[in-house]
Design an enzyme around this catalytic site. Structure first.
Site, PDB file in Angstrom:
ATOM      1  N   GLU A 194      43.121  27.426  44.189  1.00 28.07           N
ATOM      2  CA  GLU A 194      41.719  27.667  44.555  1.00 28.07           C
ATOM      3  C   GLU A 194      41.271  29.027  44.027  1.00 28.07           C
ATOM      4  OE1 GLU A 194      38.918  26.864  45.239  1.00 28.07           O
ATOM      5  OE2 GLU A 194      38.292  27.010  47.307  1.00 28.07           O
ATOM      6  N   ASP A 195      39.986  29.182  43.754  1.00 30.48           N
ATOM      7  CA  ASP A 195      39.498  30.471  43.257  1.00 30.48           C
ATOM      8  C   ASP A 195      39.450  31.512  44.370  1.00 30.48           C
ATOM      9  OD1 ASP A 195      37.321  29.283  44.574  1.00 30.48           O
ATOM     10  OD2 ASP A 195      35.896  29.621  42.964  1.00 30.48           O
ATOM     11  N   ASP A 210      37.366  32.251  51.474  1.00 29.17           N
ATOM     12  CA  ASP A 210      36.361  33.133  52.061  1.00 29.17           C
ATOM     13  C   ASP A 210      36.323  32.877  53.578  1.00 29.17           C
ATOM     14  OD1 ASP A 210      34.168  34.838  52.265  1.00 29.17           O
ATOM     15  OD2 ASP A 210      32.732  33.421  51.450  1.00 29.17           O
ATOM     16  N   PHE A 245      30.374  39.969  46.361  1.00 28.45           N
ATOM     17  CA  PHE A 245      30.321  38.707  45.626  1.00 28.45           C
ATOM     18  C   PHE A 245      30.789  38.950  44.204  1.00 28.45           C
ATOM     19  CE2 PHE A 245      28.683  34.877  43.715  1.00 28.45           C
ATOM     20  CZ  PHE A 245      28.957  33.944  44.702  1.00 28.45           C
ATOM     21  N   ARG A 258      30.549  32.443  34.688  1.00 26.28           N
ATOM     22  CA  ARG A 258      31.897  31.842  34.715  1.00 26.28           C
ATOM     23  C   ARG A 258      32.733  32.210  33.505  1.00 26.28           C
ATOM     24  NH1 ARG A 258      32.287  27.964  38.734  1.00 26.28           N
ATOM     25  NH2 ARG A 258      30.433  26.661  38.972  1.00 26.28           N
TER      26      ARG A 258
HETATM   27  P1  XMP Z   1      34.938  29.155  52.096  1.00 24.70           P
HETATM   28  O1  XMP Z   1      33.915  30.028  52.767  1.00 24.70           O
HETATM   29  O2  XMP Z   1      34.816  27.740  52.517  1.00 24.70           O
HETATM   30  O3  XMP Z   1      34.467  29.209  50.617  1.00 24.70           O
HETATM   31  O4  XMP Z   1      36.327  29.718  52.227  1.00 24.70           O
HETATM   32  C1  XMP Z   1      35.260  29.241  49.535  1.00 24.70           C
HETATM   33  C2  XMP Z   1      34.402  28.927  48.324  1.00 24.70           C
HETATM   34  O5  XMP Z   1      33.281  29.815  48.252  1.00 24.70           O
HETATM   35  C3  XMP Z   1      33.061  30.246  46.955  1.00 24.70           C
HETATM   36  N1  XMP Z   1      32.968  31.713  46.958  1.00 24.70           N
HETATM   37  C4  XMP Z   1      32.632  32.445  45.901  1.00 24.70           C
HETATM   38  N2  XMP Z   1      32.312  32.078  44.651  1.00 24.70           N
HETATM   39  N3  XMP Z   1      32.055  34.352  44.064  1.00 24.70           N
HETATM   40  C5  XMP Z   1      32.027  33.044  43.728  1.00 24.70           C
HETATM   41  O6  XMP Z   1      31.746  32.726  42.579  1.00 24.70           O
HETATM   42  C6  XMP Z   1      32.365  34.794  45.302  1.00 24.70           C
HETATM   43  O7  XMP Z   1      32.383  36.009  45.555  1.00 24.70           O
HETATM   44  C7  XMP Z   1      32.667  33.782  46.287  1.00 24.70           C
HETATM   45  N4  XMP Z   1      33.033  33.843  47.582  1.00 24.70           N
HETATM   46  C8  XMP Z   1      33.198  32.556  47.979  1.00 24.70           C
HETATM   47  C9  XMP Z   1      34.210  29.762  46.129  1.00 24.70           C
HETATM   48  O8  XMP Z   1      33.729  28.749  45.261  1.00 24.70           O
HETATM   49  C10 XMP Z   1      35.210  29.158  47.073  1.00 24.70           C
HETATM   50  O9  XMP Z   1      35.700  27.941  46.597  1.00 24.70           O
HETATM   51 MG    MG Z   2      31.597  28.717  43.272  1.00 20.08          MG
END
Ligand code: XMP
Ligand code: MG
Length: 176
Positions: free
Chosen positions: A98-99, A102, A151, A164
């Site tokens: 996963e990227d 959060d 962010f 991206r």
């Molecule tokens: P949750 O809140 O469900 O979200 O843990 C995780 C997803 O939120 C996106 N995310 C980000 N994407 N920059 C981004 O491009 C950020 O700083 C950021 N913070 C959260 C991300 O896609 C992840 O899968």
């Molecule tokens: Mg995203």
């Protein structure tokens, strides 16, 4: 996004180094196992591509796409699987790539969804862990970088589909 300031947080060199280390960690954890890597589109596409090339063990690779409905940079908590895996994972060792973790809601959702298919094991490798922002308890098993808030874009991560392609991870801020 063009009007926002971008400052490099993790350089391409720092990322390359960290991904090599993660590759070693993951390879050790899955020696002699049947590993299926599941990348989470779109954000983790670059990280997944680099991580699997840093492994010294074989793996199979698949992808899921999740839609989490967001208002700006905040998650609504409503998550949907919009593209499923094509490789069966029952009895396999599964590593989700996963990227960013959060609030933890997205990974919690995916974990429950995949566990229902009876993998032998299920772990998560997150490129970035925003630990302080959790709304539900969630611990990734492998973490590239940990950050507090802010962010970020680049290395697959986007702001409204922009940024991206950037090779470095950059923090966005309002000032020009
Ligand atoms: P949750 O809140 O469900 O979200 O843990 C995780 C997803 O939120 C996106 N995310 C980000 N994407 N920059 C981004 O491009 C950020 O700083 C950021 N913070 C959260 C991300 O896609 C992840 O899968
Ligand atoms: Mg995203």
């Amino acid at each position: 996004m063009e009007t926002m300031k971008k400052s490099v947080l993790y350089s391409r060199e720092a990322i390359r180094q960290r991904v090599l280390e993660l590759g070693e960690e993951v390879s050790k954890a899955y020696e002699n196992r049947e590993l299926v890597v599941i990348g989470v589109l779109k954000g983790a596409f670059m990280f997944t591509a680099d991580l699997v090339r840093a492994l010294s063990i074989p793996c199979r690779i698949d992808f899921v796409r999740l839609a989490s409905y967001r208002a700006g940079t905040e998650t609504s908590g409503r998550i949907e699987l919009t593209k499923d895996i094509e490789i069966p994972i029952a009895g396999k060792d599964v590593l989700v790539v996963e990227d960013i973790v959060d609030t933890g809601l997205t990974m919690k959702f995916l974990e429950e969804n995949l566990k229902a298919r009876n993998p032998r094991s299920l772990k998560v490798c997150a490129f970035i862990d925003k630990r302080l922002r959790r709304k539900v308890p969630f611990e990734a098993d492998f973490v590239g970088f940990t950050m507090d808030d802010g962010f970020v874009v680049g290395y697959g991560l986007d702001f409204d589909e922009q940024g991206r392609f950037l090779p470095d991870v950059c923090v966005l801020s309002q000032e020009k």
